[in-house]
Scaffold this motif. Structure first.
Motif, mmCIF file in Angstrom:
data_model
loop_
_atom_site.group_PDB
_atom_site.id
_atom_site.type_symbol
_atom_site.label_atom_id
_atom_site.label_comp_id
_atom_site.label_asym_id
_atom_site.label_seq_id
_atom_site.Cartn_x
_atom_site.Cartn_y
_atom_site.Cartn_z
ATOM 1 N N SER A 163 -47.876 -6.796 -17.325
ATOM 2 C CA SER A 163 -48.019 -6.632 -15.881
ATOM 3 C C SER A 163 -48.206 -7.999 -15.210
ATOM 4 O O SER A 163 -49.064 -8.783 -15.614
ATOM 5 N N GLY A 164 -47.357 -8.259 -14.235
ATOM 6 C CA GLY A 164 -47.397 -9.546 -13.545
ATOM 7 C C GLY A 164 -46.508 -10.591 -14.172
ATOM 8 O O GLY A 164 -46.324 -11.676 -13.612
ATOM 9 N N HIS A 165 -45.963 -10.298 -15.349
ATOM 10 C CA HIS A 165 -45.084 -11.248 -16.049
ATOM 11 C C HIS A 165 -43.815 -10.535 -16.518
ATOM 12 O O HIS A 165 -43.268 -10.852 -17.584
ATOM 13 N N GLU A 166 -43.335 -9.610 -15.742
ATOM 14 C CA GLU A 166 -42.167 -8.821 -16.136
ATOM 15 C C GLU A 166 -40.882 -9.646 -16.189
ATOM 16 O O GLU A 166 -39.885 -9.213 -16.777
ATOM 17 N N ASP A 167 -40.911 -10.839 -15.593
ATOM 18 C CA ASP A 167 -39.700 -11.664 -15.539
ATOM 19 C C ASP A 167 -39.473 -12.472 -16.814
ATOM 20 O O ASP A 167 -38.466 -13.179 -16.937
ATOM 21 N N VAL A 168 -40.412 -12.394 -17.768
ATOM 22 C CA VAL A 168 -40.256 -13.154 -19.015
ATOM 23 C C VAL A 168 -40.525 -12.227 -20.195
ATOM 24 O O VAL A 168 -41.004 -11.097 -20.035
ATOM 25 N N GLY A 169 -40.243 -12.719 -21.405
ATOM 26 C CA GLY A 169 -40.529 -11.964 -22.608
ATOM 27 C C GLY A 169 -42.017 -11.967 -22.929
ATOM 28 O O GLY A 169 -42.846 -12.482 -22.169
ATOM 29 N N THR A 170 -42.348 -11.388 -24.058
ATOM 30 C CA THR A 170 -43.753 -11.228 -24.451
ATOM 31 C C THR A 170 -43.981 -11.783 -25.849
ATOM 32 O O THR A 170 -43.167 -11.601 -26.757
ATOM 33 N N ILE A 171 -45.114 -12.458 -26.012
ATOM 34 C CA ILE A 171 -45.574 -12.923 -27.324
ATOM 35 C C ILE A 171 -46.652 -11.963 -27.809
ATOM 36 O O ILE A 171 -47.650 -11.732 -27.109
ATOM 37 N N LEU A 172 -46.458 -11.392 -28.986
ATOM 38 C CA LEU A 172 -47.446 -10.496 -29.586
ATOM 39 C C LEU A 172 -48.075 -11.207 -30.782
ATOM 40 O O LEU A 172 -47.375 -11.613 -31.712
ATOM 41 N N ILE A 173 -49.391 -11.370 -30.741
ATOM 42 C CA ILE A 173 -50.122 -12.013 -31.839
ATOM 43 C C ILE A 173 -50.872 -10.924 -32.603
ATOM 44 O O ILE A 173 -51.594 -10.124 -32.004
ATOM 45 N N THR A 174 -50.701 -10.904 -33.905
ATOM 46 C CA THR A 174 -51.401 -9.934 -34.746
ATOM 47 C C THR A 174 -52.324 -10.678 -35.710
ATOM 48 O O THR A 174 -51.872 -11.526 -36.483
ATOM 49 N N PHE A 175 -53.600 -10.360 -35.639
ATOM 50 C CA PHE A 175 -54.599 -10.941 -36.543
ATOM 51 C C PHE A 175 -54.968 -9.886 -37.583
ATOM 52 O O PHE A 175 -55.321 -8.758 -37.228
ATOM 53 N N THR A 176 -54.911 -10.268 -38.856
ATOM 54 C CA THR A 176 -55.204 -9.328 -39.936
ATOM 55 C C THR A 176 -56.249 -9.917 -40.873
ATOM 56 O O THR A 176 -56.090 -11.051 -41.357
ATOM 57 N N PHE A 177 -57.309 -9.151 -41.108
ATOM 58 C CA PHE A 177 -58.374 -9.573 -42.019
ATOM 59 C C PHE A 177 -58.667 -8.448 -42.999
ATOM 60 O O PHE A 177 -58.944 -7.309 -42.594
ATOM 61 N N SER A 178 -58.605 -8.757 -44.271
ATOM 62 C CA SER A 178 -59.007 -7.792 -45.290
ATOM 63 C C SER A 178 -60.524 -7.792 -45.421
ATOM 64 O O SER A 178 -61.208 -8.740 -45.010
ATOM 65 N N SER A 179 -61.058 -6.725 -45.974
ATOM 66 C CA SER A 179 -62.494 -6.683 -46.247
ATOM 67 C C SER A 179 -62.823 -7.683 -47.343
ATOM 68 O O SER A 179 -61.972 -8.054 -48.163
ATOM 69 N N GLY A 180 -64.072 -8.141 -47.366
ATOM 70 C CA GLY A 180 -64.453 -9.138 -48.362
ATOM 71 C C GLY A 180 -65.960 -9.266 -48.461
ATOM 72 O O GLY A 180 -66.712 -8.377 -48.055
ATOM 73 N N THR A 181 -66.400 -10.393 -48.992
ATOM 74 C CA THR A 181 -67.825 -10.677 -49.203
ATOM 75 C C THR A 181 -68.254 -11.817 -48.286
ATOM 76 O O THR A 181 -67.564 -12.829 -48.188
ATOM 77 N N GLN A 182 -69.378 -11.653 -47.629
ATOM 78 C CA GLN A 182 -69.854 -12.658 -46.687
ATOM 79 C C GLN A 182 -70.252 -13.948 -47.401
ATOM 80 O O GLN A 182 -70.828 -13.927 -48.485
ATOM 81 N N GLY A 183 -69.954 -15.060 -46.737
ATOM 82 C CA GLY A 183 -70.274 -16.367 -47.271
ATOM 83 C C GLY A 183 -71.632 -16.850 -46.809
ATOM 84 O O GLY A 183 -72.362 -16.151 -46.105
ATOM 85 N N PRO A 184 -71.997 -18.095 -47.168
ATOM 86 C CA PRO A 184 -73.341 -18.614 -46.873
ATOM 87 C C PRO A 184 -73.643 -18.779 -45.396
ATOM 88 O O PRO A 184 -74.812 -18.834 -45.012
ATOM 89 N N HIS A 185 -72.616 -18.852 -44.544
ATOM 90 C CA HIS A 185 -72.848 -19.045 -43.110
ATOM 91 C C HIS A 185 -72.663 -17.755 -42.311
ATOM 92 O O HIS A 185 -72.573 -17.789 -41.079
ATOM 93 N N HIS A 186 -72.628 -16.626 -42.989
ATOM 94 C CA HIS A 186 -72.538 -15.330 -42.337
ATOM 95 C C HIS A 186 -73.920 -14.675 -42.288
ATOM 96 O O HIS A 186 -74.851 -15.141 -42.957
ATOM 97 N N PRO A 187 -74.081 -13.593 -41.534
ATOM 98 C CA PRO A 187 -75.414 -12.984 -41.379
ATOM 99 C C PRO A 187 -76.053 -12.503 -42.668
ATOM 100 O O PRO A 187 -77.267 -12.601 -42.836
ATOM 101 N N SER A 188 -75.254 -11.957 -43.588
ATOM 102 C CA SER A 188 -75.809 -11.397 -44.831
ATOM 103 C C SER A 188 -75.018 -11.912 -46.031
ATOM 104 O O SER A 188 -74.160 -11.199 -46.578
ATOM 105 N N PRO A 189 -75.257 -13.155 -46.439
ATOM 106 C CA PRO A 189 -74.498 -13.725 -47.559
ATOM 107 C C PRO A 189 -74.545 -12.845 -48.802
ATOM 108 O O PRO A 189 -75.594 -12.305 -49.169
#
Length: 278
Positions: A163-189
């Motif tokens: 909306s508001g940019h109908e005169d141009v194409g669109t860039i779609l960014i997809t971020f994907t993260f698998s589950s894992g184990t928290q590291g030392p700088h995360h809330p619950s290492p």
């Protein structure tokens, strides 16, 4: 003597005990017992070396990572305004009533003043620091974003309109993260975290591609996501956004995190710049 970042805190020019207690409380919130123990051992080595004359304060300062990062300059008492305080420890640079030898004071290249020992404590894992006054980033700021992928797709005009940019194409960014184990700088290492998939939209024009370039830098520096509690679902230990706003809907305006939003590009540039991404 290898003067570690933390070692400088206990060199010969020490501050009063209340400042030391305040700093330990601040640092202790994010340090493990092992790191605290190693830090104290390094502090004692540096202090003993200075007291014995094996190494002088100037040598310690020359080896200090904060000095190398900021290119600080030492300042004399006459260069400091009466009553001016270090914004980290909140103690005055010049205390006429104190019998202690005054701490070394320095001016960073952004023209803000600190105790050398205080600004040294601000060096972050990864070797960067941020001025506590103006937010200028010295070095390359990195975050604790878990491993993931950032994929970019492009859609021609009219296929996925914004909306508001109908005169141009669109860039779609997809971020994907698998589950894992928290590291030392995360809330619950050591505890598991839940992965996620998120999408974001940009117009495929000059401005949109410039923002995309900055976002790629921020992703590579692990600044866009972190592990924490979702404001939407209330779940803890999940991958969440980390303070940089993205447009996650092609329409609906600002209330729906979508377009149109005339001030979005300026705001997101400021958020990226605050993290040293230019």
């Amino acid at each position: 003597i290898n003067a570690e970042t933390w070692g400088i805190q206990q060199m010969k020019t020490t501050r009063d005990s209340s400042r030391r207690r305040s700093k330990r409380r601040y640092q202790g919130a994010s340090e493990s017992k092992e790191r605290k123990s190693k830090k104290r051992a390094d502090e004692m080595l540096v202090e003993e070396a200075v007291e014995s004359g094996a190494v002088d304060t100037a040598t310690i300062l020359d080896d200090c990572p904060a000095k190398k990062l900021t290119n600080w300059k030492e300042v004399s008492k006459s260069q400091l305004d009466p009553g001016e305080s270090c914004c980290i420890c909140l103690c005055q640079f010049v205390d006429e009533d104190s019998e202690d030898e005054p701490d070394i004071c320095v001016r960073l290249s952004c023209d803000h003043f600190y105790h050398a020992s205080c600004i040294s404590s601000y060096v972050q894992p990864g070797g960067w620091l941020k001025c506590a006054v103006c937010g200028f980033v010295f070095g390359i700021q990195t975050g604790n974003q878990p491993p993931g992928h950032m994929d970019v797709s492009r859609y021609s005009r009219g296929t996925l309109p914004l909306s508001g940019h109908e005169d141009v194409g669109t860039i779609l960014i997809t971020f994907t993260f698998s589950s894992g184990t928290q590291g030392p700088h995360h809330p619950s290492p050591g505890h598991p975290y839940r992965g996620t998939t998120r999408v974001a939209y940009l117009p495929d024009n000059d401005e949109g591609n410039e923002i995309l370039r900055l976002m790629q830098i921020a992703f590579d520096r692990r600044l866009i996501f972190t592990v924490g509690t979702s404001l939407t679902t209330g779940r803890s230990d999940v991958v969440i956004w980390n303070g940089i706003h993205f447009k996650t809907s092609p329409s609906g305006g600002q209330p729906c995190y979508g377009y149109p939003d005339p001030t979005y590009f300026n705001r997101v540039r400021q958020e990226l710049a605050a993290r040293g991404v230019h």
